[in-house]
Design a protein around this motif. Structure first.
Motif, PDB file in Angstrom:
ATOM      1  N   LEU A   1       0.891  -1.293  -0.048  1.00 18.92           N
ATOM      2  CA  LEU A   1      -0.178  -0.204   0.211  1.00 18.92           C
ATOM      3  C   LEU A   1       0.568   1.233  -0.196  1.00 18.92           C
ATOM      4  O   LEU A   1       0.498   2.156  -0.752  1.00 18.92           O
ATOM      5  N   VAL A   2       1.762   1.257   0.557  1.00 14.67           N
ATOM      6  CA  VAL A   2       2.979   2.306   0.778  1.00 14.67           C
ATOM      7  C   VAL A   2       3.439   2.755  -0.580  1.00 14.67           C
ATOM      8  O   VAL A   2       3.592   3.709  -1.116  1.00 14.67           O
ATOM      9  N   CYS A   3       3.743   1.731  -1.292  1.00 10.55           N
ATOM     10  CA  CYS A   3       4.466   1.718  -2.587  1.00 10.55           C
ATOM     11  C   CYS A   3       3.372   2.151  -3.554  1.00 10.55           C
ATOM     12  O   CYS A   3       3.754   3.035  -4.254  1.00 10.55           O
ATOM     13  N   ARG A   4       2.162   1.726  -3.531  1.00 13.48           N
ATOM     14  CA  ARG A   4       1.341   2.128  -4.211  1.00 13.48           C
ATOM     15  C   ARG A   4       1.172   3.722  -4.038  1.00 13.48           C
ATOM     16  O   ARG A   4       0.731   4.628  -5.094  1.00 13.48           O
ATOM     17  N   ALA A   5       0.760   4.001  -2.916  1.00 13.06           N
ATOM     18  CA  ALA A   5       0.421   5.538  -2.448  1.00 13.06           C
ATOM     19  C   ALA A   5       1.538   6.352  -2.903  1.00 13.06           C
ATOM     20  O   ALA A   5       1.339   7.333  -3.671  1.00 13.06           O
ATOM     21  N   MET A   6       2.650   6.017  -2.746  1.00 14.78           N
ATOM     22  CA  MET A   6       3.926   6.736  -3.293  1.00 14.78           C
ATOM     23  C   MET A   6       4.029   6.648  -4.832  1.00 14.78           C
ATOM     24  O   MET A   6       4.488   7.710  -5.143  1.00 14.78           O
ATOM     25  N   GLY A   7       3.468   5.771  -5.485  1.00 13.07           N
ATOM     26  CA  GLY A   7       3.683   5.694  -6.780  1.00 13.07           C
ATOM     27  C   GLY A   7       2.447   6.389  -7.481  1.00 13.07           C
ATOM     28  O   GLY A   7       2.405   6.312  -8.884  1.00 13.07           O
ATOM     29  N   ARG A   8       1.451   6.987  -6.823  1.00  9.25           N
ATOM     30  CA  ARG A   8       0.554   7.814  -7.431  1.00  9.25           C
ATOM     31  C   ARG A   8       0.810   9.394  -7.331  1.00  9.25           C
ATOM     32  O   ARG A   8       0.689   9.883  -6.546  1.00  9.25           O
TER      33      ARG A   8
ATOM     34  N   HIS B   1       1.918  15.287  -2.508  1.00  9.67           N
ATOM     35  CA  HIS B   1       1.653  15.964  -1.317  1.00  9.67           C
ATOM     36  C   HIS B   1       2.639  15.145  -0.229  1.00  9.67           C
ATOM     37  O   HIS B   1       2.567  15.536   0.875  1.00  9.67           O
ATOM     38  N   LEU B   2       3.205  14.239  -0.738  1.00 12.27           N
ATOM     39  CA  LEU B   2       3.932  13.291   0.395  1.00 12.27           C
ATOM     40  C   LEU B   2       5.424  13.299   0.243  1.00 12.27           C
ATOM     41  O   LEU B   2       6.319  13.057   1.212  1.00 12.27           O
ATOM     42  N   VAL B   3       5.906  13.962  -0.845  1.00  9.52           N
ATOM     43  CA  VAL B   3       7.255  13.963  -1.164  1.00  9.52           C
ATOM     44  C   VAL B   3       7.957  14.830   0.285  1.00  9.52           C
ATOM     45  O   VAL B   3       9.036  14.310   0.724  1.00  9.52           O
ATOM     46  N   ARG B   4       7.673  15.852   0.466  1.00 13.05           N
ATOM     47  CA  ARG B   4       8.081  16.712   1.219  1.00 13.05           C
ATOM     48  C   ARG B   4       8.313  16.421   2.600  1.00 13.05           C
ATOM     49  O   ARG B   4       9.081  16.290   3.287  1.00 13.05           O
ATOM     50  N   PRO B   5       7.050  15.888   3.112  1.00 13.15           N
ATOM     51  CA  PRO B   5       7.130  15.311   4.723  1.00 13.15           C
ATOM     52  C   PRO B   5       7.697  14.193   4.546  1.00 13.15           C
ATOM     53  O   PRO B   5       8.375  13.817   5.933  1.00 13.15           O
ATOM     54  N   SER B   6       7.641  13.445   3.539  1.00 18.57           N
ATOM     55  CA  SER B   6       8.529  12.001   3.644  1.00 18.57           C
ATOM     56  C   SER B   6      10.082  12.280   3.504  1.00 18.57           C
ATOM     57  O   SER B   6      10.681  11.732   4.549  1.00 18.57           O
TER      58      SER B   6
ATOM     59  N   PRO C   1       7.505  18.052 -13.522  1.00 17.16           N
ATOM     60  CA  PRO C   1       6.695  16.544 -13.986  1.00 17.16           C
ATOM     61  C   PRO C   1       7.730  15.457 -14.115  1.00 17.16           C
ATOM     62  O   PRO C   1       6.999  14.226 -14.024  1.00 17.16           O
ATOM     63  N   VAL C   2       8.682  15.736 -14.963  1.00 17.47           N
ATOM     64  CA  VAL C   2       9.362  14.341 -15.048  1.00 17.47           C
ATOM     65  C   VAL C   2       9.932  13.805 -13.749  1.00 17.47           C
ATOM     66  O   VAL C   2       9.985  12.457 -13.899  1.00 17.47           O
ATOM     67  N   ARG C   3      10.392  14.674 -12.910  1.00 22.97           N
ATOM     68  CA  ARG C   3      11.088  13.992 -11.649  1.00 22.97           C
ATOM     69  C   ARG C   3       9.955  13.432 -10.720  1.00 22.97           C
ATOM     70  O   ARG C   3      10.274  12.526 -10.171  1.00 22.97           O
ATOM     71  N   LEU C   4       8.870  14.185 -10.786  1.00 24.87           N
ATOM     72  CA  LEU C   4       7.785  13.453 -10.028  1.00 24.87           C
ATOM     73  C   LEU C   4       7.147  12.079 -10.832  1.00 24.87           C
ATOM     74  O   LEU C   4       7.254  11.311 -10.247  1.00 24.87           O
ATOM     75  N   ALA C   5       7.346  11.824 -12.055  1.00 24.25           N
ATOM     76  CA  ALA C   5       6.883  10.826 -12.680  1.00 24.25           C
ATOM     77  C   ALA C   5       8.056   9.785 -12.184  1.00 24.25           C
ATOM     78  O   ALA C   5       7.725   8.520 -12.053  1.00 24.25           O
ATOM     79  N   VAL C   6       9.191  10.169 -12.572  1.00 19.19           N
ATOM     80  CA  VAL C   6      10.435   9.123 -11.954  1.00 19.19           C
ATOM     81  C   VAL C   6      10.212   8.647 -10.648  1.00 19.19           C
ATOM     82  O   VAL C   6      10.317   7.221 -10.374  1.00 19.19           O
ATOM     83  N   TYR C   7      10.021   9.759  -9.661  1.00 22.15           N
ATOM     84  CA  TYR C   7       9.636   9.322  -8.391  1.00 22.15           C
ATOM     85  C   TYR C   7       8.786   8.249  -8.164  1.00 22.15           C
ATOM     86  O   TYR C   7       8.971   7.153  -7.347  1.00 22.15           O
ATOM     87  N   CYS C   8       7.644   8.670  -8.726  1.00 22.37           N
ATOM     88  CA  CYS C   8       6.632   7.860  -8.691  1.00 22.37           C
ATOM     89  C   CYS C   8       6.598   6.393  -9.163  1.00 22.37           C
ATOM     90  O   CYS C   8       6.411   5.113  -8.573  1.00 22.37           O
ATOM     91  N   SER C   9       7.193   6.369 -10.439  1.00 25.12           N
ATOM     92  CA  SER C   9       7.600   5.165 -11.053  1.00 25.12           C
ATOM     93  C   SER C   9       8.454   4.254 -10.329  1.00 25.12           C
ATOM     94  O   SER C   9       8.272   2.903 -10.216  1.00 25.12           O
ATOM     95  N   LEU C  10       9.436   4.668  -9.685  1.00 20.22           N
ATOM     96  CA  LEU C  10      10.338   3.775  -8.847  1.00 20.22           C
ATOM     97  C   LEU C  10       9.694   3.329  -7.822  1.00 20.22           C
ATOM     98  O   LEU C  10      10.071   2.291  -7.195  1.00 20.22           O
ATOM     99  N   TRP C  11       8.969   4.146  -6.892  1.00 17.63           N
ATOM    100  CA  TRP C  11       8.135   3.694  -5.804  1.00 17.63           C
ATOM    101  C   TRP C  11       7.200   2.481  -6.216  1.00 17.63           C
ATOM    102  O   TRP C  11       7.277   1.582  -5.643  1.00 17.63           O
ATOM    103  N   ARG C  12       6.521   2.734  -7.509  1.00 19.93           N
ATOM    104  CA  ARG C  12       5.692   1.593  -7.750  1.00 19.93           C
ATOM    105  C   ARG C  12       6.554   0.223  -7.826  1.00 19.93           C
ATOM    106  O   ARG C  12       6.083  -0.993  -7.753  1.00 19.93           O
ATOM    107  N   SER C  13       7.505   0.554  -8.614  1.00 29.76           N
ATOM    108  CA  SER C  13       8.472  -0.797  -9.196  1.00 29.76           C
ATOM    109  C   SER C  13       8.912  -1.495  -7.876  1.00 29.76           C
ATOM    110  O   SER C  13       8.976  -2.794  -7.919  1.00 29.76           O
ATOM    111  N   LEU C  14       9.022  -1.173  -6.493  1.00 31.70           N
ATOM    112  CA  LEU C  14       9.482  -1.802  -5.496  1.00 31.70           C
ATOM    113  C   LEU C  14       8.383  -2.697  -5.092  1.00 31.70           C
ATOM    114  O   LEU C  14       8.638  -3.631  -4.290  1.00 31.70           O
TER     115      LEU C  14
END
Length: 282
Positions: free
Chosen positions: A143-150, A156-161, A188-201
């Motif tokens: 669930l954490v990986c999916r949330a961070m992957g959206r 809204h989660l990058v900064r507090p994380s 947008p590019v960095r956010l897309a990379v950030y989310c995609s990496l989280w999903r992959s985990l």
């Protein structure tokens, strides 16, 4: 070399910037630094200069971060970073750095394992700092990986994380890491990379424990900050000891990036390993 020199490597995942410092010596192994998600090679600034006093040092910007481009940001995975790490190791070999000791943080630690598996003759040793790939796959972790992957949630989660896993921002270098993370939701590019990496985990193929034992012929040190709220040691301890039964394990009273939070403690933990186990520091 006195100033960092930039080496650009064209990969199928994008043009990757690698920053080289330290002496141009082919008779000693280099140190390859692989950062977390998000971040860039500057995350290691507090320790890179120390290594560069005697050794060639290469710091990578993952595709989409730092000065590297991402060909397909929505498709970046932890295994993509492993492929990039292998290409960097090969490129360093062409420049005369035939062997490297890899220090990988978080998803950079996962990539370090893949590089050591695929280039055992060139990877002299591996230091895994808070590495990804050893956390048990549970409903909660998925669930954490999916949330961070959206993207809608992650922006809204990058900064507090980042604020949580970095801990106290005591000096300019550590604050700079947080400031770079703060800018991810606006790119947008960095956010897309950030989310995609989280999903992959959450992908079973990223479960390194399932491949135990790992790297039986490579010296490995695991360095873990016991105060990390994002990738906690108790959750990973069993997987680490199962997958890496021969590894030297060092725990520090730090969070996710001990090399920046407490560089002195980190160097004290890592130097003996690199000197005596890996033969990488004179």
């Amino acid at each position: 070399m006195n100033r960092p020199a930039r080496l650009d490597i064209d990969t199928r995942h994008g043009r990757v910037a690698v920053w080289l410092s330290g002496p141009e010596r082919g008779d000693v192994p280099g140190v390859l630094l692989l950062h977390a998600n998000p971040g860039d090679h500057r995350d290691f600034d507090a320790v890179a200069a120390e290594f560069a006093r005697e050794l060639p040092v290469a710091g990578v910007d993952w595709p989409g971060y730092g000065d590297s481009s991402a060909a397909h940001p929505e498709e970046m995975t932890a295994d993509s970073l492993g492929e990039v790490a292998v290409e960097v190791v090969d490129a360093l070999g062409w420049r005369g750095i035939q062997r490297v000791a890899i220090i990988g943080n978080s998803v950079g630690g996962y990539a370090a394992v893949r590089a050591a598996q695929l280039r055992p003759e060139r990877v002299r040793a591996v230091v895994l700092v808070q590495p990804a790939g050893f956390t048990p796959a549970t409903i909660a972790t998925r669930l954490v990986c999916r949330a961070m992957g959206r993207p809608a949630l992650a922006r809204h989660l990058v900064r507090p994380s980042a604020r949580a896993y970095l801990g106290p921002l005591r000096d300019a270098g550590h604050r700079a890491i947080y400031e770079r993370a703060q800018r991810v939701p606006d790119d947008p590019v960095r956010l897309a990379v950030y989310c995609s990496l989280w999903r992959s985990l959450a992908d079973p193929r990223c479960d390194l424990v399932a491949e135990a034992p790992l790297l039986p012929h490579t010296p490995v040190q695991v360095v873990w900050g016991t105060r990390d709220p994002i990738n906690p040691w108790p959750l990973n301890r069993r997987g680490i000891t199962r997958a890496l039964p021969h590894a030297r394990i060092s725990t520090l009273p730090t969070r996710h990036e001990p090399f920046s939070e407490h560089p002195g403690l980190f160097l004290d933990a890592v130097r003996p390993f690199l000197e005596h186990r890996a033969g990488s520091v004179s």
